[in-house]
Write an enzyme that holds these catalytic residues in place. Structure first.
Site, PDB file in Angstrom:
ATOM      1  N   ASP A 104     -12.025   1.850  -8.776  1.00 28.61           N
ATOM      2  CA  ASP A 104     -11.640   2.844  -7.760  1.00 28.61           C
ATOM      3  C   ASP A 104     -12.936   3.380  -7.151  1.00 28.61           C
ATOM      4  O   ASP A 104     -14.000   3.318  -7.787  1.00 28.61           O
ATOM      5  CB  ASP A 104     -10.847   3.999  -8.400  1.00 28.61           C
ATOM      6  N   LEU A 117     -14.157  -0.454  -1.900  1.00 27.44           N
ATOM      7  CA  LEU A 117     -13.588  -1.775  -1.587  1.00 27.44           C
ATOM      8  C   LEU A 117     -14.323  -2.461  -0.441  1.00 27.44           C
ATOM      9  O   LEU A 117     -14.157  -3.658  -0.214  1.00 27.44           O
ATOM     10  CB  LEU A 117     -12.105  -1.639  -1.210  1.00 27.44           C
ATOM     11  N   GLY A 135      -7.257   1.877  -1.611  1.00 28.51           N
ATOM     12  CA  GLY A 135      -7.194   2.143  -0.166  1.00 28.51           C
ATOM     13  C   GLY A 135      -6.551   3.488   0.129  1.00 28.51           C
ATOM     14  O   GLY A 135      -6.154   4.220  -0.775  1.00 28.51           O
ATOM     15  N   SER A 192      -3.741   6.055   1.268  1.00 28.10           N
ATOM     16  CA  SER A 192      -2.283   5.994   1.072  1.00 28.10           C
ATOM     17  C   SER A 192      -1.548   7.083   1.855  1.00 28.10           C
ATOM     18  O   SER A 192      -0.379   7.358   1.581  1.00 28.10           O
ATOM     19  CB  SER A 192      -1.961   6.108  -0.415  1.00 28.10           C
ATOM     20  N   HIS A 241       6.325   2.948   5.346  1.00 29.26           N
ATOM     21  CA  HIS A 241       5.702   3.310   6.624  1.00 29.26           C
ATOM     22  C   HIS A 241       5.403   2.099   7.511  1.00 29.26           C
ATOM     23  O   HIS A 241       5.017   2.265   8.662  1.00 29.26           O
ATOM     24  CB  HIS A 241       4.482   4.199   6.374  1.00 29.26           C
ATOM     25  N   TYR A 295      -1.655   4.304   9.131  1.00 27.93           N
ATOM     26  CA  TYR A 295      -1.486   3.867   7.739  1.00 27.93           C
ATOM     27  C   TYR A 295      -0.443   2.747   7.660  1.00 27.93           C
ATOM     28  O   TYR A 295      -0.696   1.681   7.074  1.00 27.93           O
ATOM     29  CB  TYR A 295      -1.088   5.071   6.869  1.00 27.93           C
ATOM     30  N   SER A 302       9.234   5.476  -2.399  1.00 27.34           N
ATOM     31  CA  SER A 302       8.531   6.627  -2.978  1.00 27.34           C
ATOM     32  C   SER A 302       8.524   6.485  -4.502  1.00 27.34           C
ATOM     33  O   SER A 302       9.572   6.647  -5.143  1.00 27.34           O
ATOM     34  CB  SER A 302       9.235   7.932  -2.589  1.00 27.34           C
ATOM     35  N   ARG A 362      15.568  12.902   1.698  1.00 27.84           N
ATOM     36  CA  ARG A 362      15.077  11.588   2.150  1.00 27.84           C
ATOM     37  C   ARG A 362      14.792  10.669   0.969  1.00 27.84           C
ATOM     38  O   ARG A 362      15.086   9.470   0.995  1.00 27.84           O
ATOM     39  CB  ARG A 362      13.798  11.768   2.986  1.00 27.84           C
TER      40      ARG A 362
HETATM   41  C1  15L Z   1       3.740   6.120   1.060  1.00 27.02           C
HETATM   42  O1  15L Z   1       3.448   5.005   1.471  1.00 27.02           O
HETATM   43  C2  15L Z   1       2.717   7.048   0.522  1.00 27.02           C
HETATM   44  O2  15L Z   1       1.608   6.373  -0.006  1.00 27.02           O
HETATM   45  C3  15L Z   1       3.299   7.982  -0.510  1.00 27.02           C
HETATM   46  O3  15L Z   1       2.355   8.989  -0.796  1.00 27.02           O
HETATM   47  C4  15L Z   1       4.603   8.625  -0.030  1.00 27.02           C
HETATM   48  O4  15L Z   1       4.339   9.479   1.047  1.00 27.02           O
HETATM   49  C5  15L Z   1       5.590   7.538   0.393  1.00 27.02           C
HETATM   50  O5  15L Z   1       5.000   6.589   1.259  1.00 27.02           O
HETATM   51  C6  15L Z   1       6.796   8.174   1.097  1.00 27.02           C
HETATM   52  O6  15L Z   1       6.832   8.208   2.324  1.00 27.02           O
HETATM   53  O7  15L Z   1       7.655   8.682   0.394  1.00 27.02           O
END
Ligand code: 15L
Length: 276
Positions: free
Chosen positions: A36, A55, A76, A78, A115, A138, A167, A176
């Site tokens: 990391d 990275l 990376g 997130s 996402h 992202y 999630s 959600r």
């Molecule tokens: C993700 O991709 C994020 O990394 C995580 O922290 C959450 O926000 C998740 O999506 C989400 O939208 O629930």
């Protein structure tokens, strides 16, 4: 089949999912090479080693990946951030991972995300081969990662399990997440299935538990013989009414990420391509 005795490289080991995997996989007896950009926030688990680097350091990535038959690439950015902040870790970083996989003939687990499809409305029910509709920089980097996986499979036979993660949380925290939740146990079982499967090619699996409110339908989980055992349904009463007051956030699968930098006056077109 990949070499079941080889060490497994886990990037992003200091992050939320990385920490979960480091502990749970070490407890299963896996030999882990952790890395990391940040220091490990926990004690090194049994059988694991750790190296701290960025990275973007291609040589370091290739050195640590040497002789690893499996790479779990959870490193990376997130969260939604500027393109510039995401460029190094998620674009160059993922490229370095795939170059290292190519050198070693390694299988890669690539965590994509809700996402990557965040601008679909919550009423949409998606198959894994749907058009991708990222909800920000992202999400866009996850679309790129999915295409990297595709390129290295088509051109070089480097196998990938692309997990389009909803999630990963211990519990459901709002309405959600009733649709996107994946329990820790289901997620760990998914990772172990990605290691033990004989052949995966390049597949996409929705990373979600068996939630009846899921946004997602068909995927390629059969290849792994994985099926989720948990469901968010039992937690529905607990989070009833837990929503934001923002109609854009509540309309789209990506939730809060959608309104970061959103400048469109109205709503997103429900269908990007329509033949009607
Ligand atoms: C993700 O991709 C994020 O990394 C995580 O922290 C959450 O926000 C998740 O999506 C989400 O939208 O629930």
């Amino acid at each position: 089949m990949i070499n079941a005795d080889g060490p497994v490289l886990l990037t992003g080991a200091s992050g939320t999912i990385g920490s979960l995997l480091a502990h749970r996989l070490a407890a299963l007896g896996w030999t882990l090479r952790l890395t990391d950009v940040s220091a490990l926030p926990y004690e090194l688990p049994q059988g694991a080693s750790f190296e701290q680097f960025d990275l973007e350091d291609r040589k370091a990535v290739e050195r640590l990946a040497r002789d690893c038959p499996l790479i779990l690439h959870f490193g990376g950015v997130s969260t939604e951030q500027s393109f510039e902040a995401i460029l190094g870790p998620n674009y160059r970083g993922a490229y370095h991972i795939y170059e290292a996989a190519l050198k070693n003939g390694a299988r890669v687990v690539f965590p994509s995300s809700v996402h990557a499809v965040g601008l679909y409305e919550r009423t949409a029910r998606l198959d894994a081969d749907c058009l991708l509709r990222p909800d920000g920089y992202y999400g866009l980097s996850k679309v790129y990662g999915e295409m990297l996986a595709r390129l290295y499979w088509d051109k070089h036979e480097i196998e990938s399990v692309i997990i389009r993660i909803g999630s990963v949380l211990p519990d459901v925290s709002d309405e959600r997440i009733l649709s996107t939740w994946v329990s820790h146990d289901d997620f760990v079982r998914l990772i172990t299935a990605a290691r033990s499967a004989d052949f995966v090619g390049c597949i996409v699996v929705w990373g979600a538990s068996a939630n009846s409110r899921s946004f997602w339908l068909w995927d390629q989980r059969e290849v792994l013989g994985w099926a989720p055992l948990d469901s968010s349904d039992k937690q529905a009463a607990k989070v009833k009414g837990k929503v934001t007051t923002n109609s854009i956030v509540e309309r789209y699968q990506g939730g809060k990420f959608v309104i970061e930098g959103y400048t469109r006056k109205g709503l997103v077109e429900p269908e990007m391509f329509s033949r009607d």
